[in-house]
Design an enzyme around this catalytic site. Structure first.
Site, PDB file in Angstrom:
ATOM      1  N   LYS A  22       3.911   3.606   3.891  1.00 61.65           N
ATOM      2  CA  LYS A  22       4.646   4.681   4.567  1.00 61.65           C
ATOM      3  C   LYS A  22       4.201   4.811   6.011  1.00 61.65           C
ATOM      4  O   LYS A  22       5.032   4.882   6.919  1.00 61.65           O
ATOM      5  CB  LYS A  22       4.404   6.002   3.831  1.00 61.65           C
ATOM      6  CG  LYS A  22       4.876   7.216   4.616  1.00 61.65           C
ATOM      7  CD  LYS A  22       4.630   8.519   3.888  1.00 61.65           C
ATOM      8  CE  LYS A  22       3.289   9.147   4.145  1.00 61.65           C
ATOM      9  NZ  LYS A  22       3.137   9.799   5.457  1.00 61.65           N
ATOM     10  N   ASN A  23       2.886   4.839   6.227  1.00 63.09           N
ATOM     11  CA  ASN A  23       2.394   5.113   7.577  1.00 63.09           C
ATOM     12  C   ASN A  23       2.568   3.939   8.536  1.00 63.09           C
ATOM     13  O   ASN A  23       2.288   4.072   9.724  1.00 63.09           O
ATOM     14  CB  ASN A  23       0.927   5.552   7.537  1.00 63.09           C
ATOM     15  CG  ASN A  23       0.778   6.970   7.019  1.00 63.09           C
ATOM     16  OD1 ASN A  23       1.772   7.665   6.809  1.00 63.09           O
ATOM     17  ND2 ASN A  23      -0.453   7.402   6.801  1.00 63.09           N
ATOM     18  N   CYS A 118       0.690  23.062  10.330  1.00 65.33           N
ATOM     19  CA  CYS A 118       0.688  22.093   9.238  1.00 65.33           C
ATOM     20  C   CYS A 118      -0.328  22.551   8.218  1.00 65.33           C
ATOM     21  O   CYS A 118      -1.371  23.090   8.568  1.00 65.33           O
ATOM     22  CB  CYS A 118       0.331  20.719   9.769  1.00 65.33           C
ATOM     23  SG  CYS A 118       0.116  19.531   8.457  1.00 65.33           S
ATOM     24  N   ARG A 123      -3.824  19.926  13.743  1.00 66.31           N
ATOM     25  CA  ARG A 123      -3.131  18.689  14.084  1.00 66.31           C
ATOM     26  C   ARG A 123      -2.288  18.810  15.343  1.00 66.31           C
ATOM     27  O   ARG A 123      -1.060  18.688  15.309  1.00 66.31           O
ATOM     28  CB  ARG A 123      -2.266  18.219  12.910  1.00 66.31           C
ATOM     29  CG  ARG A 123      -3.080  17.973  11.672  1.00 66.31           C
ATOM     30  CD  ARG A 123      -2.252  17.480  10.539  1.00 66.31           C
ATOM     31  NE  ARG A 123      -1.965  16.069  10.618  1.00 66.31           N
ATOM     32  CZ  ARG A 123      -1.365  15.387   9.659  1.00 66.31           C
ATOM     33  NH1 ARG A 123      -0.994  15.979   8.565  1.00 66.31           N
ATOM     34  NH2 ARG A 123      -1.140  14.105   9.786  1.00 66.31           N
ATOM     35  N   ASP A 308      -7.111  10.002   3.833  1.00 66.34           N
ATOM     36  CA  ASP A 308      -5.987  10.013   2.885  1.00 66.34           C
ATOM     37  C   ASP A 308      -6.411   9.619   1.460  1.00 66.34           C
ATOM     38  O   ASP A 308      -5.579   9.649   0.545  1.00 66.34           O
ATOM     39  CB  ASP A 308      -4.861   9.088   3.372  1.00 66.34           C
ATOM     40  CG  ASP A 308      -4.082   9.710   4.529  1.00 66.34           C
ATOM     41  OD1 ASP A 308      -4.286  10.904   4.821  1.00 66.34           O
ATOM     42  OD2 ASP A 308      -3.273   8.993   5.141  1.00 66.34           O
ATOM     43  N   ARG A 400       7.126  12.512  -0.816  1.00 64.71           N
ATOM     44  CA  ARG A 400       7.064  12.110   0.593  1.00 64.71           C
ATOM     45  C   ARG A 400       6.325  10.781   0.741  1.00 64.71           C
ATOM     46  O   ARG A 400       6.563  10.046   1.700  1.00 64.71           O
ATOM     47  CB  ARG A 400       6.314  13.167   1.418  1.00 64.71           C
ATOM     48  CG  ARG A 400       7.108  14.426   1.694  1.00 64.71           C
ATOM     49  CD  ARG A 400       6.351  15.304   2.667  1.00 64.71           C
ATOM     50  NE  ARG A 400       5.809  14.498   3.733  1.00 64.71           N
ATOM     51  CZ  ARG A 400       4.619  14.679   4.313  1.00 64.71           C
ATOM     52  NH1 ARG A 400       3.848  15.666   3.930  1.00 64.71           N
ATOM     53  NH2 ARG A 400       4.213  13.893   5.270  1.00 64.71           N
TER      54      ARG A 400
HETATM   55  C1  UD1 Z   1      -2.098   9.885  10.600  1.00 65.59           C
HETATM   56  C2  UD1 Z   1      -1.515   9.616   9.243  1.00 65.59           C
HETATM   57  C3  UD1 Z   1      -2.149  10.513   8.201  1.00 65.59           C
HETATM   58  C4  UD1 Z   1      -3.671  10.364   8.237  1.00 65.59           C
HETATM   59  C5  UD1 Z   1      -4.202  10.533   9.653  1.00 65.59           C
HETATM   60  C6  UD1 Z   1      -5.684  10.234   9.772  1.00 65.59           C
HETATM   61  C7  UD1 Z   1       0.722   8.877   9.777  1.00 65.59           C
HETATM   62  C8  UD1 Z   1       2.187   9.151   9.762  1.00 65.59           C
HETATM   63  N1  UD1 Z   1      -0.081   9.836   9.325  1.00 65.59           N
HETATM   64  O1  UD1 Z   1      -1.804  11.224  10.942  1.00 65.59           O
HETATM   65  O2  UD1 Z   1      -1.650  10.137   6.915  1.00 65.59           O
HETATM   66  O3  UD1 Z   1      -4.252  11.349   7.415  1.00 65.59           O
HETATM   67  O4  UD1 Z   1      -3.508   9.662  10.549  1.00 65.59           O
HETATM   68  O5  UD1 Z   1      -5.951   8.949   9.334  1.00 65.59           O
HETATM   69  O6  UD1 Z   1       0.306   7.794  10.139  1.00 65.59           O
HETATM   70  N2  UD1 Z   1      -5.676  15.158  17.173  1.00 65.59           N
HETATM   71  C9  UD1 Z   1      -5.793  15.900  18.334  1.00 65.59           C
HETATM   72  N3  UD1 Z   1      -4.823  15.783  19.293  1.00 65.59           N
HETATM   73  C10 UD1 Z   1      -3.750  14.945  19.171  1.00 65.59           C
HETATM   74  C11 UD1 Z   1      -3.651  14.179  17.993  1.00 65.59           C
HETATM   75  C12 UD1 Z   1      -4.632  14.310  17.010  1.00 65.59           C
HETATM   76  O7  UD1 Z   1      -6.725  16.672  18.484  1.00 65.59           O
HETATM   77  O8  UD1 Z   1      -2.917  14.885  20.083  1.00 65.59           O
HETATM   78  C13 UD1 Z   1      -6.709  15.287  16.099  1.00 65.59           C
HETATM   79  C14 UD1 Z   1      -6.131  15.851  14.810  1.00 65.59           C
HETATM   80  O9  UD1 Z   1      -6.110  17.262  14.824  1.00 65.59           O
HETATM   81  C15 UD1 Z   1      -7.101  15.301  13.782  1.00 65.59           C
HETATM   82  C16 UD1 Z   1      -7.505  13.950  14.383  1.00 65.59           C
HETATM   83  O10 UD1 Z   1      -7.145  14.001  15.755  1.00 65.59           O
HETATM   84  O11 UD1 Z   1      -8.239  16.116  13.698  1.00 65.59           O
HETATM   85  C17 UD1 Z   1      -6.851  12.750  13.741  1.00 65.59           C
HETATM   86  O12 UD1 Z   1      -5.457  12.964  13.659  1.00 65.59           O
HETATM   87  P1  UD1 Z   1      -4.409  11.785  13.788  1.00 65.59           P
HETATM   88  O13 UD1 Z   1      -5.062  10.472  13.637  1.00 65.59           O
HETATM   89  O14 UD1 Z   1      -3.598  11.997  15.030  1.00 65.59           O
HETATM   90  O15 UD1 Z   1      -3.477  12.048  12.537  1.00 65.59           O
HETATM   91  P2  UD1 Z   1      -1.954  11.708  12.446  1.00 65.59           P
HETATM   92  O16 UD1 Z   1      -1.652  10.573  13.364  1.00 65.59           O
HETATM   93  O17 UD1 Z   1      -1.139  12.958  12.560  1.00 65.59           O
END
Ligand code: UD1
Length: 420
Positions: A22-23, A118, A123, A308, A400
């Site tokens: 999925k990801n 969320c 996030r 995950d 999902r």
């Molecule tokens: C993706 C995955 C999700 C997985 C996560 C961590 C997808 C669609 N989803 O989510 O399944 O659990 O990676 O492996 O691929 N953060 C910030 N600022 C930002 C972006 C992120 O502070 O602009 C922080 C988030 O709050 C979190 C950390 O960075 O604490 C990691 O998040 P991130 O890797 O971005 O998660 P997703 O990409 O949303």
């Protein structure tokens, strides 16, 4: 609303075929927006709700999305007319933010609704926004939307990510593909799904190097061309079925996987007492009838243990021999499954970002509620060993991210059915 009914107590034994990730599928489908032509994507987990939402999102923009076989999608983004991701779609799937980079790079404009709160923590998307700004975009946050514009092409830049972010890295990498000059992304995420996206983009003519490392170098090109690509297997789905086998003291083989992507998870399954066998594209975990041993887990970016898979190992620990600690370092509110597992009789104490779990001799069935995607999967795992019939509500969360979970588990010998 659909529910799952699980009769606990069956030892799983058998093999299961793993779907495309999925990801990886979500960013790859969003990446099709970069192309003024046709892209064929295979091994797509089409039955997933998040994939359906992505199709809707692309269609909303004017792209032609055609499902040609059980797992193949053809996307023609030459007809895109609208660079907007509306709230109705973004609110059901945060990954919708992934259209920001492609739209901005190809059309010079993108209006993407803010994802909002969320269930598993803050996030934020600040790193996506600041990275796009460094690439030359003008961005206003207005009326709940990220409104991004650029005159002409984006410009290559050196971006140092403050936190390792998976979708942030993907978004910036996609944007940089069509930028003028070279972009360097430092502290980039190295998850296999990020790597898969890079290989996909390179197959369409992008010039990304450093793939699989934390420094990505992207030389911008004028355009990408059409092509065909197969999505990498889902390491989280695979890990979930291996834990399903382990929690029931059984033996499960996952077929069509990349074993190397499962290293951190397999290390923990070995520690729990599983006998692991590995082939070219399959992995088997055999508990030989023994109760799992408690295993400590600490989540961190790839190649460390994935957040995950945290909830699934929490489930395993609820019936393991001993006491385990689970430390969640990625998301601040990812323990909601713990309350539901307590309803099944699990002994769990939470201290900040640490859960301390004392393995019980058994769990007992109770009605429980799915709260987010991986949390829901962990409730199914706990239900597989709970004494009696567990009813799991709000399973749209499971849909999902897991294709036909009840069918796949039944194939392994579980007693599980869906009720509408
Ligand atoms: C993706 C995955 C999700 C997985 C996560 C961590 C997808 C669609 N989803 O989510 O399944 O659990 O990676 O492996 O691929 N953060 C910030 N600022 C930002 C972006 C992120 O502070 O602009 C922080 C988030 O709050 C979190 C950390 O960075 O604490 C990691 O998040 P991130 O890797 O971005 O998660 P997703 O990409 O949303």
């Amino acid at each position: 609303m659909d529910q799952l009914l699980v009769q606990g107590g069956r030892r799983l034994d058998g093999a299961v075929q793993i779907s495309g990730a999925k990801n990886a599928a979500l960013p790859i489908l969003a990446g099709c927006l970069l192309v003024d032509g046709t892209v064929t994507v295979s091994n797509v987990p089409i039955a997933l709700r998040d994939v359906a939402t992505t199709h809707q999102l692309l269609a909303h923009m004017g792209a032609q999305v055609t499902v040609t076989t059980a797992a193949t999608v053809v996307v023609d983004a030459s007809t895109v007319v609208e660079c907007v991701a509306p709230y109705e779609l973004v609110k059901t799937m945060r990954a919708s933010i992934l259209v920001l980079g492609p739209l901005l790079a190809r059309f010079g404009a993108a209006d993407v609704s803010l994802p909002g709160g969320c269930a598993i923590g803050e996030r934020p998307v600040d790193l996506h926004v600041s990275g796009m700004r460094q690439l030359g975009a003008e961005i206003r946050i207005e009326n709940g939307f990220i409104k991004a514009r650029v005159d002409g092409r984006l410009r290559g830049a050196r971006i140092v990510l403050e936190t390792v972010t998976v979708t942030g890295t993907e978004n910036l990498m996609m944007a940089a593909c069509l930028a003028e000059g070279t972009t360097i992304i430092e502290n980039a995420a190295r998850e296999p799904e990020v790597t898969d996206l890079a290989h996909f983009l390179n197959s369409l003519g992008a010039r990304i190097s450093g793939v699989g490392t934390d420094t990505l170098v992207i030389e911008g090109v004028l355009r990408l061309h059409g092509g065909s690509y197969a999505v990498v297997p889902d390491r989280i789905e695979a890990g979930t079925y291996l834990v399903a086998g382990a929690i029931t003291r059984g033996r499960v083989r996952v077929n069509r996987v990349v074993p190397g992507h499962l290293d951190a998870v397999l290390a923990k399954l070995r520690e729990a007492g599983g006998l692991i066998s590995i082939g070219a594209d399959w992995v088997e975990c055999d508990m030989r009838g023994a109760r799992p041993k408690a295993v400590d887990v600490r989540t961190a970016p790839y190649p460390a243990f994935p957040t995950d898979m945290q909830a699934q190992f929490a489930a395993l620990n609820t019936v393991a021999d001993g006491v385990a600690t689970i430390v969640e370092t990625i998301f601040e509110n990812r323990f909601m499954h713990m309350d539901e597992m307590r309803r099944l009789g699990a002994e769990i104490r939470i201290e900040g970002n640490t859960a301390i779990i004392r393995g019980a001799n058994g769990l007992t069935a109770a009605p429980v509620m799915a709260t987010d995607l991986r949390a829901s999967a962990s409730l199914v795992l706990a239900a597989l060993v709970a004494d009696g019939c567990t009813r799991i509500e709000r399973i749209y969360h499971i849909d999902r991210g897991y294709e036909r979970i009840e069918e796949k588990l039944r194939g392994l010998g579980a007693e599980i059915r869906r009720e509408h």
